[in-house]
Scaffold this active site. Sequence first.
Site, PDB file in Angstrom:
ATOM      1  N   ASP A 169      21.567 -50.572  59.426  1.00 44.75           N
ATOM      2  CA  ASP A 169      20.871 -49.311  59.159  1.00 44.75           C
ATOM      3  C   ASP A 169      19.421 -49.416  59.617  1.00 44.75           C
ATOM      4  O   ASP A 169      18.492 -49.462  58.810  1.00 44.75           O
ATOM      5  CB  ASP A 169      20.974 -48.959  57.670  1.00 44.75           C
ATOM      6  CG  ASP A 169      22.404 -48.660  57.258  1.00 44.75           C
ATOM      7  OD1 ASP A 169      23.122 -48.010  58.055  1.00 44.75           O
ATOM      8  OD2 ASP A 169      22.818 -49.060  56.168  1.00 44.75           O
ATOM      9  N   LYS A 221      28.268 -52.527  61.605  1.00 37.66           N
ATOM     10  CA  LYS A 221      28.484 -51.099  61.318  1.00 37.66           C
ATOM     11  C   LYS A 221      27.307 -50.304  61.865  1.00 37.66           C
ATOM     12  O   LYS A 221      26.154 -50.583  61.556  1.00 37.66           O
ATOM     13  CB  LYS A 221      28.600 -50.855  59.811  1.00 37.66           C
ATOM     14  CG  LYS A 221      28.849 -49.377  59.483  1.00 37.66           C
ATOM     15  CD  LYS A 221      29.186 -49.175  58.025  1.00 37.66           C
ATOM     16  CE  LYS A 221      27.987 -48.936  57.142  1.00 37.66           C
ATOM     17  NZ  LYS A 221      27.333 -47.626  57.333  1.00 37.66           N
ATOM     18  N   ASP A 237      30.463 -45.607  61.973  1.00 44.27           N
ATOM     19  CA  ASP A 237      30.572 -44.902  60.683  1.00 44.27           C
ATOM     20  C   ASP A 237      29.939 -43.510  60.798  1.00 44.27           C
ATOM     21  O   ASP A 237      28.820 -43.295  60.340  1.00 44.27           O
ATOM     22  CB  ASP A 237      29.856 -45.771  59.634  1.00 44.27           C
ATOM     23  CG  ASP A 237      29.864 -45.176  58.247  1.00 44.27           C
ATOM     24  OD1 ASP A 237      30.729 -44.336  57.952  1.00 44.27           O
ATOM     25  OD2 ASP A 237      28.992 -45.574  57.439  1.00 44.27           O
ATOM     26  N   LYS A 284      31.740 -40.560  59.972  1.00 45.36           N
ATOM     27  CA  LYS A 284      32.308 -39.708  58.899  1.00 45.36           C
ATOM     28  C   LYS A 284      32.572 -38.272  59.361  1.00 45.36           C
ATOM     29  O   LYS A 284      32.023 -37.311  58.795  1.00 45.36           O
ATOM     30  CB  LYS A 284      31.368 -39.674  57.692  1.00 45.36           C
ATOM     31  CG  LYS A 284      31.046 -41.029  57.085  1.00 45.36           C
ATOM     32  CD  LYS A 284      30.211 -40.874  55.827  1.00 45.36           C
ATOM     33  CE  LYS A 284      29.945 -42.163  55.113  1.00 45.36           C
ATOM     34  NZ  LYS A 284      28.993 -43.059  55.758  1.00 45.36           N
ATOM     35  N   LEU A 285      33.438 -38.107  60.364  1.00 44.51           N
ATOM     36  CA  LEU A 285      33.689 -36.757  60.884  1.00 44.51           C
ATOM     37  C   LEU A 285      34.412 -35.875  59.859  1.00 44.51           C
ATOM     38  O   LEU A 285      35.274 -36.356  59.108  1.00 44.51           O
ATOM     39  CB  LEU A 285      34.509 -36.829  62.181  1.00 44.51           C
ATOM     40  CG  LEU A 285      33.683 -37.041  63.453  1.00 44.51           C
ATOM     41  CD1 LEU A 285      33.039 -38.399  63.491  1.00 44.51           C
ATOM     42  CD2 LEU A 285      34.547 -36.834  64.694  1.00 44.51           C
ATOM     43  N   HIS A 286      34.073 -34.598  59.851  1.00 50.17           N
ATOM     44  CA  HIS A 286      34.695 -33.623  58.937  1.00 50.17           C
ATOM     45  C   HIS A 286      34.478 -32.237  59.536  1.00 50.17           C
ATOM     46  O   HIS A 286      33.385 -31.677  59.458  1.00 50.17           O
ATOM     47  CB  HIS A 286      34.040 -33.723  57.542  1.00 50.17           C
ATOM     48  CG  HIS A 286      34.698 -32.896  56.497  1.00 50.17           C
ATOM     49  ND1 HIS A 286      34.299 -32.930  55.170  1.00 50.17           N
ATOM     50  CD2 HIS A 286      35.730 -32.028  56.556  1.00 50.17           C
ATOM     51  CE1 HIS A 286      35.053 -32.105  54.469  1.00 50.17           C
ATOM     52  NE2 HIS A 286      35.931 -31.535  55.292  1.00 50.17           N
ATOM     53  N   ASP A 287      35.538 -31.684  60.167  1.00 52.29           N
ATOM     54  CA  ASP A 287      35.423 -30.357  60.801  1.00 52.29           C
ATOM     55  C   ASP A 287      36.840 -29.824  60.962  1.00 52.29           C
ATOM     56  O   ASP A 287      37.793 -30.431  60.447  1.00 52.29           O
ATOM     57  CB  ASP A 287      34.687 -30.500  62.155  1.00 52.29           C
ATOM     58  CG  ASP A 287      33.952 -29.212  62.552  1.00 52.29           C
ATOM     59  OD1 ASP A 287      34.518 -28.122  62.343  1.00 52.29           O
ATOM     60  OD2 ASP A 287      32.836 -29.311  63.073  1.00 52.29           O
ATOM     61  N   ILE A 288      37.018 -28.740  61.696  1.00 51.15           N
ATOM     62  CA  ILE A 288      38.376 -28.244  61.886  1.00 51.15           C
ATOM     63  C   ILE A 288      39.155 -29.234  62.763  1.00 51.15           C
ATOM     64  O   ILE A 288      38.551 -29.965  63.554  1.00 51.15           O
ATOM     65  CB  ILE A 288      38.397 -26.819  62.505  1.00 51.15           C
ATOM     66  CG1 ILE A 288      37.693 -26.783  63.858  1.00 51.15           C
ATOM     67  CG2 ILE A 288      37.778 -25.814  61.549  1.00 51.15           C
ATOM     68  CD1 ILE A 288      37.872 -25.466  64.601  1.00 51.15           C
ATOM     69  N   ASN A 310      40.983 -29.296  65.458  1.00 55.63           N
ATOM     70  CA  ASN A 310      40.828 -29.328  66.915  1.00 55.63           C
ATOM     71  C   ASN A 310      39.480 -29.940  67.319  1.00 55.63           C
ATOM     72  O   ASN A 310      39.400 -30.745  68.250  1.00 55.63           O
ATOM     73  CB  ASN A 310      40.958 -27.906  67.474  1.00 55.63           C
ATOM     74  CG  ASN A 310      40.889 -27.896  68.982  1.00 55.63           C
ATOM     75  OD1 ASN A 310      41.633 -28.600  69.646  1.00 55.63           O
ATOM     76  ND2 ASN A 310      39.953 -27.112  69.517  1.00 55.63           N
ATOM     77  N   THR A 311      38.420 -29.571  66.599  1.00 53.65           N
ATOM     78  CA  THR A 311      37.086 -30.104  66.911  1.00 53.65           C
ATOM     79  C   THR A 311      37.036 -31.610  66.678  1.00 53.65           C
ATOM     80  O   THR A 311      36.481 -32.363  67.490  1.00 53.65           O
ATOM     81  CB  THR A 311      36.034 -29.378  66.035  1.00 53.65           C
ATOM     82  OG1 THR A 311      36.105 -27.990  66.331  1.00 53.65           O
ATOM     83  CG2 THR A 311      34.637 -29.878  66.299  1.00 53.65           C
ATOM     84  N   THR A 348      30.337 -42.901  47.219  1.00 52.51           N
ATOM     85  CA  THR A 348      29.934 -43.537  45.959  1.00 52.51           C
ATOM     86  C   THR A 348      28.738 -42.821  45.324  1.00 52.51           C
ATOM     87  O   THR A 348      28.410 -43.051  44.175  1.00 52.51           O
ATOM     88  CB  THR A 348      29.601 -45.034  46.161  1.00 52.51           C
ATOM     89  OG1 THR A 348      28.862 -45.168  47.382  1.00 52.51           O
ATOM     90  CG2 THR A 348      30.854 -45.866  46.257  1.00 52.51           C
ATOM     91  N   ARG A 401      26.857 -57.148  46.585  1.00 49.94           N
ATOM     92  CA  ARG A 401      25.570 -57.818  46.386  1.00 49.94           C
ATOM     93  C   ARG A 401      25.793 -59.271  46.000  1.00 49.94           C
ATOM     94  O   ARG A 401      26.753 -59.564  45.300  1.00 49.94           O
ATOM     95  CB  ARG A 401      24.783 -57.137  45.232  1.00 49.94           C
ATOM     96  CG  ARG A 401      24.313 -55.722  45.559  1.00 49.94           C
ATOM     97  CD  ARG A 401      23.236 -55.760  46.633  1.00 49.94           C
ATOM     98  NE  ARG A 401      22.750 -54.439  47.007  1.00 49.94           N
ATOM     99  CZ  ARG A 401      23.205 -53.726  48.030  1.00 49.94           C
ATOM    100  NH1 ARG A 401      24.181 -54.180  48.785  1.00 49.94           N
ATOM    101  NH2 ARG A 401      22.673 -52.553  48.327  1.00 49.94           N
ATOM    102  N   GLY A 436      24.695 -54.380  53.782  1.00 48.38           N
ATOM    103  CA  GLY A 436      23.515 -54.006  54.552  1.00 48.38           C
ATOM    104  C   GLY A 436      22.323 -54.834  54.112  1.00 48.38           C
ATOM    105  O   GLY A 436      22.149 -55.989  54.521  1.00 48.38           O
ATOM    106  N   ARG A 437      21.517 -54.247  53.226  1.00 50.24           N
ATOM    107  CA  ARG A 437      20.240 -54.843  52.859  1.00 50.24           C
ATOM    108  C   ARG A 437      20.278 -56.296  52.372  1.00 50.24           C
ATOM    109  O   ARG A 437      19.341 -57.046  52.677  1.00 50.24           O
ATOM    110  CB  ARG A 437      19.534 -53.931  51.853  1.00 50.24           C
ATOM    111  CG  ARG A 437      19.060 -52.645  52.526  1.00 50.24           C
ATOM    112  CD  ARG A 437      18.828 -51.537  51.554  1.00 50.24           C
ATOM    113  NE  ARG A 437      20.080 -51.061  50.976  1.00 50.24           N
ATOM    114  CZ  ARG A 437      20.167 -50.092  50.082  1.00 50.24           C
ATOM    115  NH1 ARG A 437      19.071 -49.510  49.651  1.00 50.24           N
ATOM    116  NH2 ARG A 437      21.340 -49.712  49.622  1.00 50.24           N
TER     117      ARG A 437
END
Length: 233
Positions: free
Chosen positions: A10, A32, A59, A61-65, A67-68, A119, A181, A210-211
């Site tokens: 990140d 990632k 990462d 995170k696709l979210h659409d109709i 076909n798109t 989360t 962690r 990550g961190r």
Amino acid sequence: MAKDVIIACDFPSKEQTLAFLDKFTGRKPFVKIGMELFYAEGPDVVREIKKRGHKIFLDLKLHDIPNTVKRAMAVLTKLDADIVNVHAAGGTEMMKRAAEGLIREDGTRPLIIAITQLTSTDDETLRRDILIDRPMEEVVGSYALTAKNAGLDGVVCSPLEAAKVHGACGKDFLTVTPGVRFDGGEKGDQKRVTTPEKARELGSDYIVMGRPITAAEDPVKAYERALKEFLGE
Ligand code: C5P
């Protein structure tokens, strides 16, 4: 199935990401790439990191109709990432089309996994904002099963939910788990955390850290510690 530690890179720029990855002169970590880096640098950053020999979880995170999402996945698959993802909330049809869009000319495709509930979403948000009055555990289990039935390879979930997901969807259905962690480490904004060792016991397939690695004084040492605790290496 290969278990591994994935480092969440990140960082806001390619320069910082590559400078971080340059520290790893031995084993090349699974990386990632999230929205921040992708939107800042574009697809080239994925190609460049892949060229350096890293596996990549893209990462976005696709979210659409449906076909798109299918058409977007057909573009993303050319980047040769190893794992990509969508929101299970997009529904069965969207997930099926996403997986279809990923199929390359040779018939292979990257792994595709689904976000169940973020989360950062709690029971209160479920009820108040998205009008879901079932308990979180039930929602996560049901979304995981929907993802499996749509032909997806796994889900992103908490290590604490990994056993439940494997119980509902089978042991080969991947659980990719952030919220990890080191014992005694800073939690940051993560609420429910487990150690790499505990994540292994709970059945996580991939842990995302990550961190605890990127912000460590010695990131290579922190990565090696994560590998040792998670894989028992
Ligand atoms: O720094 P930290 O170890 O908390 O990073 C965890 C990574 O996993 C971040 O990139 C975060 O966006 C991602 N993630 C998460 N929880 C989810 C989904 C993704 O922490 N449910």
